[in-house]
Scaffold this motif. Structure first.
Motif, mmCIF file in Angstrom:
data_model
loop_
_atom_site.group_PDB
_atom_site.id
_atom_site.type_symbol
_atom_site.label_atom_id
_atom_site.label_comp_id
_atom_site.label_asym_id
_atom_site.label_seq_id
_atom_site.Cartn_x
_atom_site.Cartn_y
_atom_site.Cartn_z
ATOM 1 N N ALA A 163 37.754 80.925 -25.017
ATOM 2 C CA ALA A 163 38.714 81.829 -25.641
ATOM 3 C C ALA A 163 38.889 81.567 -27.130
ATOM 4 O O ALA A 163 39.209 82.471 -27.898
ATOM 5 N N TRP A 164 38.680 80.324 -27.559
ATOM 6 C CA TRP A 164 38.895 79.971 -28.960
ATOM 7 C C TRP A 164 37.614 79.886 -29.769
ATOM 8 O O TRP A 164 37.643 79.585 -30.960
ATOM 9 N N ASN A 169 34.498 78.786 -34.628
ATOM 10 C CA ASN A 169 33.224 79.000 -35.314
ATOM 11 C C ASN A 169 33.404 79.363 -36.784
ATOM 12 O O ASN A 169 32.531 79.112 -37.607
ATOM 13 N N ALA A 170 34.546 79.978 -37.100
ATOM 14 C CA ALA A 170 34.810 80.372 -38.486
ATOM 15 C C ALA A 170 34.984 79.144 -39.382
ATOM 16 O O ALA A 170 34.734 79.205 -40.581
ATOM 17 N N PHE A 171 35.398 78.030 -38.787
ATOM 18 C CA PHE A 171 35.622 76.805 -39.559
ATOM 19 C C PHE A 171 34.530 75.760 -39.326
ATOM 20 O O PHE A 171 34.317 74.876 -40.152
ATOM 21 N N TYR A 172 33.853 75.849 -38.190
ATOM 22 C CA TYR A 172 32.826 74.873 -37.834
ATOM 23 C C TYR A 172 31.590 75.640 -37.381
ATOM 24 O O TYR A 172 31.534 76.124 -36.248
#
Length: 207
Positions: A163-164, A169-172
């Motif tokens: 769910a996250w 992915n936007a940060f890592y």
């Protein structure tokens, strides 16, 4: 832009997937088909590419692979990072809108042709080893559904996510791929003993 529309990424991704699949096949029912799966990845990627480009087969062998690809898709074996982006209409429209702000019609047409070609190449590279494994599994007596599940999870299945995942992915970068990759490596290197305890598998000991 760094994956789907990057020809260098596609080539490295294909080489990595073939190597990863060769190792991961070791703890599957078609472990003895490892060399066959690796060798057939080349004709598979050619057939996939021709299919994606809407072109017919040039040889009887290629037609066979195209037929297998239809069966592979119907069984749900196709997967890949590219599906997260190009197959999502709202994101595609957003990207196109931004390009149009900065471009004229002639350049847009050239851009579309180039990006579509790179996208098709990367889609073909992403699923070639899966298609090869699917065919080997079915020919070994496995059902289409089981063969599709095996092939889809042979390397990183980008369609599987929590769910996250999108937010993380936007940060890592490639968080999902790294988690799945680590889990798949552990699954290949280890096995349970008679008492249910984890130990190195035979392939794990060799590695």
């Amino acid at each position: 832009m760094n994956t789907q529309y990057n020809i260098v990424f596609g080539m490295f991704n294909f080489a990595r997937d073939v190597g990863e699949a060769a190792v991961n096949l070791s703890n599957t029912p078609i472990a003895d088909k490892r060399q066959e799966v690796v060798e057939n990845s080349i004709p598979a990627v050619r057939a996939l590419y021709r299919s994606l480009r809407g072109k017919g087969a040039t040889t009887k062998e290629m037609q066979e692979w195209m037929n297998w690809n239809e069966r592979f898709q119907k069984a749900g074996g196709e997967a890949g990072i590219t599906e997260q982006f190009s197959r999502t209409n709202d994101r595609a429209e957003l990207i196109d809108k931004e390009f149009r702000k900065r471009s004229h019609t002639g350049w847009l047409k050239m851009r579309d042709i180039t990006l579509r070609w790179m996208s098709d190449f990367n889609d073909a590279a992403e699923n070639a080893v899966r298609l090869s494994a699917f065919r080997a599994a079915v020919e070994s007596g496995m059902s289409d559904d089981r063969a599709a599940a095996l092939s889809k999870n042979l390397t990183v299945n980008f369609n599987r996510k929590g769910a996250w995942t999108s937010n993380i992915n936007a940060f890592y970068a490639f968080f999902n791929a790294r988690v799945q990759g680590a889990a798949r490596v552990i699954d290949t290197l280890t096995e349970e003993d008679a008492n249910g305890k984890m130990q190195l598998s035979e392939i794990g000991k060799k590695i």
